[in-house]
Write an enzyme that holds these catalytic residues in place. Structure first.
Site, short mmCIF file in Angstrom:
data_model
loop_
_atom_site.label_atom_id
_atom_site.label_comp_id
_atom_site.label_asym_id
_atom_site.label_seq_id
_atom_site.Cartn_x
_atom_site.Cartn_y
_atom_site.Cartn_z
N GLU A 1 0.85 -1.19 0.00
CA GLU A 1 0.00 0.00 0.00
C GLU A 1 0.89 1.24 0.00
OE1 GLU A 1 -3.13 0.15 2.95
OE2 GLU A 1 -2.93 2.33 3.16
N GLU B 1 -2.59 11.47 3.33
CA GLU B 1 -3.58 11.32 4.39
C GLU B 1 -3.27 12.38 5.44
OE1 GLU B 1 -4.77 6.73 5.08
OE2 GLU B 1 -2.64 7.17 5.41
#
Length: 534
Positions: A330, A335
């Site tokens: 990932e 974020e």
């Protein structure tokens, strides 16, 4: 057409650029070596003539247990890091010369010798080292992670006050012994070997209005963890236009506070999670976006391995789902933290040694990221991966397994959970707005583009250090040059402006190999040549 192997050149002014080097054989330009609380001998017989260093003489570095120790030298002319940005050296540390359990490392610090306390504004790069072997270590003050002791100092390449180099082995604030040997200290201009991703291969500009382009995106809705999503999230993802649509040239992903039942489960929030129907390996991903601002929203721009076994995901539905998370890998390009005053860049993976992650952040503000567009970017090569915000490097990682396979892009806004945090009471809705998503990969150089005018002569060729380029056409003395590797990747680009017929270029910063150079002259002519650096 003549067939030459031609070496590149830079600006003529670089010929007279500052030369700082020492091989400790008597021919160096550094004359101010100084041992600061450290034993030092700059004429020491090399005790380990092996591997990459068989020279006769080296510098001996001997920290005999003081709280700190280093060797250093000064220069008369301040470093211009816009011209030369890097330092390199060779080092050998025998394990028999150490005490204690300090981390094996070497740091290079740039300081202003004119200050009463030169270290107060220093910039430092720390690199790990191995024991019992010669190794070459580089310190690139443009591209490496650096530490400014004064947090208000600008990036080192923007400064012109450095005139001292300090070299320290295994840190300070300890009383351990360190014996080390240094050689071949060099100040030079590093030439990036990273691929240049300038060929747009996939994008969505989100033009028009209405529903998203289903030829490019899949709206993932199936719950992946029983009656919920991962990480304690509290939303349903839907395929409704209410939660994801195009308007005024951008994508809107809207999280809403509403009661919604799907798959036999009722939740109090809805949103959208988009999977790209495009997958790729290596390249540059660029996303321009504004983020939601309300407490409890968790926006993300990220990638997953195409092989993830996640029921309901686009690529799993296509039959590619063979590997569970995190073994699929990932990459989180963007974020925010719960407080929304940091942007995080993170990798998660498992290559057989257990779950691993690497995360770093850059300071920002909720008002800024929600009211203004910013560019979030991943540059992913076979060697490394780097994540940027508006061109500022946030984090980088060596490309390890499983980041050597195809990934796809995800865009979503979750509610609550690990990075959403407590949801604001009475939450109504908030939006992540995305101006565009673009994926670039490498261009290739066509052999048919190679040509050489008769008025350009290059010698010697191949070259080991110095190359002469003679241009007899007086209309071809101004323009732009590009240097490319054999795969067509751009290595460097420079403007040139010369007043005589011959250029002299120092090739020492180039790795050995074959290159191409393209000259684009101001008179609208161009030439592309192949050359060899020994």
């Amino acid at each position: 057409m003549r067939h030459f192997y031609l070496l590149l050149f830079f600006l003529c002014s670089l010929v007279n650029a500052q030369v700082v080097q020492d091989d400790f054989e008597g021919g160096g330009t550094i004359t101010s070596w100084y041992g600061d609380n450290c034993g030092m001998n700059i004429n020491y017989a090399n005790p380990y003539q092996q591997g990459i260093n068989t020279s006769n003489t080296v510098l001996e570095y001997s920290d005999v247990g003081g709280q700190y120790a280093n060797v250093q030298f000064d220069v008369n002319t301040n470093f211009d890091l816009t011209v030369k940005n890097s330092f390199s050296l060779k080092i050998y540390v025998p394990s028999s010369g150490l005490t204690g359990n300090q981390t094996n490392q070497i740091s290079l610090k740039l300081q202003d010798k004119n200050l009463a306390q030169p270290w107060t504004t220093q910039s430092e790069i720390i690199k790990p080292i191995a024991l019992n072997a010669w190794q070459e270590v580089t310190f690139d003050f443009e591209n490496d992670n650096y530490i400014n002791l004064d947090g208000n100092s600008p990036p080192p390449v923007q400064r012109t006050d450095f005139n001292r180099v300090v070299i320290q082995v295994n840190g300070e604030n300890n009383y351990d012994y360190v014996l080390a040997y240094l050689d071949d200290v060099l100040y030079y201009d590093s030439i990036s070997t990273d691929p240049i991703y300038d060929n747009l291969v996939w994008s969505d500009e989100f033009d028009g209005s209405g529903a998203i382009d289903t030829n490019k995106w899949f709206m993932q809705t199936q719950l992946i963890a029983g009656d919920s999503w991962a990480n304690g999230e509290q939303q349903h993802y839907t395929n409704r236009i209410d939660n994801a649509y195009r308007d005024n040239g951008s994508l809107k992903i809207v999280a809403k506070g509403e009661t919604y039942t799907d798959q036999g489960v009722t939740k109090n929030y809805t949103s959208a999670r988009l999977n790209s129907k495009f997958s790729f390996k290596n390249g540059r991903v660029e996303i321009r976006a504004k983020l939601p601002s309300i407490a409890g929203t968790w926006p993300a721009m990220w990638l997953l391995g195409k092989n993830i076994n996640e029921d309901g995901g686009y690529w799993d539905n296509q039959g590619f789902g063979t590997t569970s998370w995190p073994a699929c890998g990932e990459i989180d390009i963007m974020e925010p933290n719960i407080a929304k005053n940091q942007i995080l860049a993170t990798w998660h993976w498992d290559n057989g040694n257990g779950y691993m992650y690497d995360s770093n952040s850059i300071a920002t503000s909720n008002a800024d990221t929600s009211q203004n567009f910013h560019i979030y970017e991943l540059v992913w090569s076979e060697q490394n991966m780097k994540i940027y915000m508006d061109g500022t490097l946030i984090n980088q990682l060596t490309t390890v397994d499983p980041f050597n396979q195809e990934f796809y892009i995800l865009l979503n806004v979750a509610m609550g959970g690990n990075l959403g945090g407590p949801i604001q009471s009475g939450f109504n809705q908030d939006t992540m707005e995305i101006d565009y998503v673009r994926v670039y990969q490498e261009s290739t150089l066509s052999v048919s583009d190679i040509n050489l005018d008769d008025n350009i002569l290059v010698f010697p060729n191949p070259a080991t250090d110095i190359l002469n380029i003679k241009i007899s056409n007086t209309s071809q003395h101004h323009g732009t040059l590009q240097v490319l590797d054999v795969a067509g990747r751009l290595v460097t680009q420079k403007q040139f402006n010369i007043n005589n017929t011959t250029l002299v270029y120092d090739t020492s910063a180039l790795n050995a190999g074959i290159y191409f150079m393209k000259l684009e002259f101001d008179n609208n002519t161009s030439n592309t040549f192949k050359f060899i650096k020994e």
